[in-house]
Design an enzyme around this catalytic site. Structure first.
Site, PDB file in Angstrom:
ATOM      1  N   ASP A  91      -9.295 -84.530  56.831  1.00 58.39           N
ATOM      2  CA  ASP A  91      -9.821 -83.160  56.737  1.00 58.39           C
ATOM      3  C   ASP A  91     -11.177 -83.126  56.042  1.00 58.39           C
ATOM      4  O   ASP A  91     -11.919 -82.145  56.160  1.00 58.39           O
ATOM      5  CB  ASP A  91      -8.814 -82.255  55.989  1.00 58.39           C
ATOM      6  CG  ASP A  91      -8.373 -82.866  54.674  1.00 58.39           C
ATOM      7  OD1 ASP A  91      -9.198 -82.955  53.753  1.00 58.39           O
ATOM      8  OD2 ASP A  91      -7.198 -83.288  54.566  1.00 58.39           O
ATOM      9  N   GLN A  98       0.412 -88.102  65.937  1.00 61.22           N
ATOM     10  CA  GLN A  98       1.196 -87.004  65.363  1.00 61.22           C
ATOM     11  C   GLN A  98       0.978 -85.690  66.115  1.00 61.22           C
ATOM     12  O   GLN A  98       0.088 -85.579  66.950  1.00 61.22           O
ATOM     13  CB  GLN A  98       0.844 -86.840  63.881  1.00 61.22           C
ATOM     14  CG  GLN A  98      -0.645 -86.810  63.569  1.00 61.22           C
ATOM     15  CD  GLN A  98      -1.037 -87.479  62.259  1.00 61.22           C
ATOM     16  OE1 GLN A  98      -0.208 -87.665  61.391  1.00 61.22           O
ATOM     17  NE2 GLN A  98      -2.315 -87.818  62.105  1.00 61.22           N
ATOM     18  N   ASP A 155      -5.443 -90.735  50.223  1.00 62.43           N
ATOM     19  CA  ASP A 155      -5.229 -89.306  50.509  1.00 62.43           C
ATOM     20  C   ASP A 155      -4.414 -89.244  51.799  1.00 62.43           C
ATOM     21  O   ASP A 155      -4.929 -88.914  52.868  1.00 62.43           O
ATOM     22  CB  ASP A 155      -6.609 -88.651  50.674  1.00 62.43           C
ATOM     23  CG  ASP A 155      -6.520 -87.165  50.982  1.00 62.43           C
ATOM     24  OD1 ASP A 155      -5.404 -86.620  51.009  1.00 62.43           O
ATOM     25  OD2 ASP A 155      -7.581 -86.558  51.223  1.00 62.43           O
ATOM     26  N   SER A 156      -3.151 -89.611  51.680  1.00 56.34           N
ATOM     27  CA  SER A 156      -2.362 -89.866  52.884  1.00 56.34           C
ATOM     28  C   SER A 156      -1.334 -88.769  53.142  1.00 56.34           C
ATOM     29  O   SER A 156      -1.070 -87.932  52.275  1.00 56.34           O
ATOM     30  CB  SER A 156      -1.610 -91.185  52.709  1.00 56.34           C
ATOM     31  OG  SER A 156      -0.637 -91.030  51.709  1.00 56.34           O
ATOM     32  N   THR A 157      -0.742 -88.841  54.323  1.00 52.60           N
ATOM     33  CA  THR A 157       0.451 -88.039  54.614  1.00 52.60           C
ATOM     34  C   THR A 157       1.617 -88.626  53.808  1.00 52.60           C
ATOM     35  O   THR A 157       1.468 -89.633  53.112  1.00 52.60           O
ATOM     36  CB  THR A 157       0.747 -88.089  56.127  1.00 52.60           C
ATOM     37  OG1 THR A 157       0.434 -89.403  56.612  1.00 52.60           O
ATOM     38  CG2 THR A 157      -0.093 -87.119  56.897  1.00 52.60           C
ATOM     39  N   ASP A 158       2.780 -87.990  53.917  1.00 55.77           N
ATOM     40  CA  ASP A 158       3.949 -88.447  53.166  1.00 55.77           C
ATOM     41  C   ASP A 158       4.376 -89.853  53.627  1.00 55.77           C
ATOM     42  O   ASP A 158       3.987 -90.288  54.709  1.00 55.77           O
ATOM     43  CB  ASP A 158       5.093 -87.432  53.344  1.00 55.77           C
ATOM     44  CG  ASP A 158       4.686 -86.066  52.799  1.00 55.77           C
ATOM     45  OD1 ASP A 158       3.889 -86.027  51.844  1.00 55.77           O
ATOM     46  OD2 ASP A 158       5.149 -85.037  53.330  1.00 55.77           O
TER      47      ASP A 158
HETATM   48  N1  SAM Z   1      -3.634 -83.636  51.417  1.00 54.98           N
HETATM   49  C1  SAM Z   1      -2.688 -84.105  52.314  1.00 54.98           C
HETATM   50  C2  SAM Z   1      -1.262 -84.041  51.907  1.00 54.98           C
HETATM   51  O1  SAM Z   1      -0.859 -84.660  50.911  1.00 54.98           O
HETATM   52  O2  SAM Z   1      -0.514 -83.343  52.582  1.00 54.98           O
HETATM   53  C3  SAM Z   1      -3.104 -85.349  53.010  1.00 54.98           C
HETATM   54  C4  SAM Z   1      -4.139 -84.908  53.979  1.00 54.98           C
HETATM   55  S1  SAM Z   1      -4.871 -86.026  55.051  1.00 54.98           S
HETATM   56  C5  SAM Z   1      -4.987 -84.980  56.472  1.00 54.98           C
HETATM   57  C6  SAM Z   1      -3.685 -87.268  55.447  1.00 54.98           C
HETATM   58  C7  SAM Z   1      -4.188 -88.200  56.558  1.00 54.98           C
HETATM   59  O3  SAM Z   1      -3.679 -89.516  56.371  1.00 54.98           O
HETATM   60  C8  SAM Z   1      -3.767 -87.791  57.971  1.00 54.98           C
HETATM   61  O4  SAM Z   1      -4.864 -87.273  58.669  1.00 54.98           O
HETATM   62  C9  SAM Z   1      -3.230 -89.084  58.589  1.00 54.98           C
HETATM   63  O5  SAM Z   1      -3.644 -89.263  59.929  1.00 54.98           O
HETATM   64  C10 SAM Z   1      -3.805 -90.144  57.651  1.00 54.98           C
HETATM   65  N2  SAM Z   1      -3.088 -91.426  57.640  1.00 54.98           N
HETATM   66  C11 SAM Z   1      -1.747 -91.629  57.671  1.00 54.98           C
HETATM   67  N3  SAM Z   1      -1.488 -92.950  57.693  1.00 54.98           N
HETATM   68  C12 SAM Z   1      -2.683 -93.597  57.654  1.00 54.98           C
HETATM   69  C13 SAM Z   1      -3.066 -94.960  57.646  1.00 54.98           C
HETATM   70  N4  SAM Z   1      -2.161 -95.954  57.684  1.00 54.98           N
HETATM   71  N5  SAM Z   1      -4.392 -95.268  57.593  1.00 54.98           N
HETATM   72  C14 SAM Z   1      -5.323 -94.270  57.552  1.00 54.98           C
HETATM   73  N6  SAM Z   1      -5.019 -92.958  57.583  1.00 54.98           N
HETATM   74  C15 SAM Z   1      -3.713 -92.624  57.615  1.00 54.98           C
END
Ligand code: SAM
Length: 275
Positions: free
Chosen positions: A86, A31, A155-158
Site C-alpha cells: 500500500d 489473493q 509489513d506483512s499480511t498475517d
Molecule cells: N498493514 C497490514 C496489516 O498488518 O494488515 C499489512 C499491509 S501490506 C498490504 C501486506 C502485504 O504483504 C500484502 O500486500 C502482501 O501481498 C504482502 N506479502 C505477503 N507475503 C509476502 C512475501 N512473502 N513477500 C513479500 N510480500 C508479501
C-alpha cells in the site's frame, strides 16, 4: 439498500462496516483483493477478506512500524520494506532525510497497482526517486542480499499463505544477515489479546537472533482487539533507550518522541506473556 462487509477477526468474533461503494474487487495471483469506500473509515484495503489498512487509521500503523526504528538508528541510509504494497511505510520512511534508498519488496504487484489508483493518500511516495520497487518474495530477496540494509521492516499480511515464512526463527536469521552491523529489524506481530501464542513465539524467535529484542504496542482501531504489537530486534542500538534529543521533529499524527519511549511500557499480561 444498506451494504455491509463482515471481517472475521477470529473464528467466533467479527467486525462489520457499512459500505458506500466497492471501488475494485479482483482475484490476483496471490489473493482476493478489494478496496471499498466505507462510511466510518473511508477507503479500506482488504486482502482475502482481512482489513489491511484504512484511510482513517492507517497513520497509526505506518508511523509506528517505521519511526521507532528509524529514530533509534543514528544514520539510516538504506531501508527495506518486505510486504507493505500500500506504500504507507515508504511514505513515512521517506520523511527521514538521511534515507538514500527505500526498497519495497512486495510479492503481489496488483496490491501496488490498485493502491496507487484508489489509495493515493497512502501510496503517494511510491513514485519518489528514492523508492525502488521490487515485485517478488521477500524471503528470497532477503536471502539474496547480505549486509546491505540499516533497517528492515516486515509489513506483512498475517502469518498464513505467502506471509507464513515471514514469521519465525529461520527468516529472522536471514534478516540479521541482510542487515548491516548495527542494523534494526521491526515487524508487525499481531495482537496479544487474541493471539498470545503468536506474539510469544515471534518474540522468542527474534530474541534468539538479536542481542536487543523488544515489543512495543499501538492502538489501531481496525485491527483485531484494537491493540497491536510490533517486535523490534536490534544488533546494537536499544530502541527503548534511544537518544531522541537531536532526532527530527517529524510531521506525524500518532508518533511522538514521548510516545516512542512509552510504547515499550507493557501491561502486566503482556509482560507475563514474554517472560
Ligand atoms: N498493514 C497490514 C496489516 O498488518 O494488515 C499489512 C499491509 S501490506 C498490504 C501486506 C502485504 O504483504 C500484502 O500486500 C502482501 O501481498 C504482502 N506479502 C505477503 N507475503 C509476502 C512475501 N512473502 N513477500 C513479500 N510480500 C508479501
Amino acid at each position: 439498500m444498506e451494504m455491509w462487509i463482515k471481517e472475521s477477526q477470529i473464528n467466533d468474533a467479527a467486525m462489520t462496516y457499512m459500505v458506500k461503494e466497492t471501488l475494485v474487487r479482483r482475484k490476483t495471483e496471490y489473493q482476493d483483493l478489494a478496496i471499498v469506500d466505507t462510511y466510518a473509515l473511508g477507503r479500506m484495503l482488504l486482502l482475502d477478506g482481512i482489513v489491511q489498512t484504512t484511510e482513517k487509521d492507517e497513520y497509526v500503523y505506518h508511523e509506528m512500524i517505521t519511526h521507532i526504528a528509524l529514530n533509534t538508528h543514528p544514520n539510516p541510509k538504506k531501508v527495506l520494506v518486505v510486504g507493505g504494497g500500500d506504500g504507507g511505510a515508504i511514505r513515512e520512511i521517506l520523511k527521514h532525510p538521511s534515507v538514500e534508498k527505500a526498497v519495497l519488496c512486495e510479492i503481489d504487484g496488483a496490491v501496488i497497482e490498485e493502491c496507487k489508483k484508489f489509495l493515493p493518500q497512502i501510496s503517494c511516495a511510491l513514485e519518489d526517486p528514492r523508492c525502488e520497487i521490487f515485485i517478488g518474495d521477500g524471503i528470497k530477496y532477503v536471502h539474496e542480499h547480505k549486509n546491505e540494509f540499516d533497517i528492515i521492516i516486515v509489513d506483512s499480511t498475517d502469518p498464513f499463505g505467502a506471509a507464513e515464512g515471514l514469521f519465525g526463527g529461520s527468516f529472522y536469521k536471514e534478516i540479521s544477515e541482510c542487515l548491516t552491523e548495527d542494523g534494526i529489524f521491526v515487524a508487525q506481530t499481531e495482537t496479544p489479546f487474541y493471539l498470545p501464542e503468536v506474539v510469544k513465539k515471534v518474540f522468542d524467535d527474534a530474541n534468539a537472533v538479536f542481542p536487543v529484542t523488544k515489543l512495543f504496542m499501538a492502538a489501531i482501531p481496525t485491527y483485531p482487539s484494537g491493540y497491536w504489537s510490533f517486535t523490534i530486534g536490534s544488533k546494537k542500538h536499544d530502541p527503548e533507550n534511544a537518544n531522541l534529543e537531536n532526532s527530527l521533529e517529524l510531521n506525524t499524527k500518532y508518533y511522538t518522541k514521548k510516545l516512542h519511549k512509552a510504547s515499550f511500557v507493557l501491561p502486566k499480561f503482556v509482560e507475563d506473556l514474554l517472560k
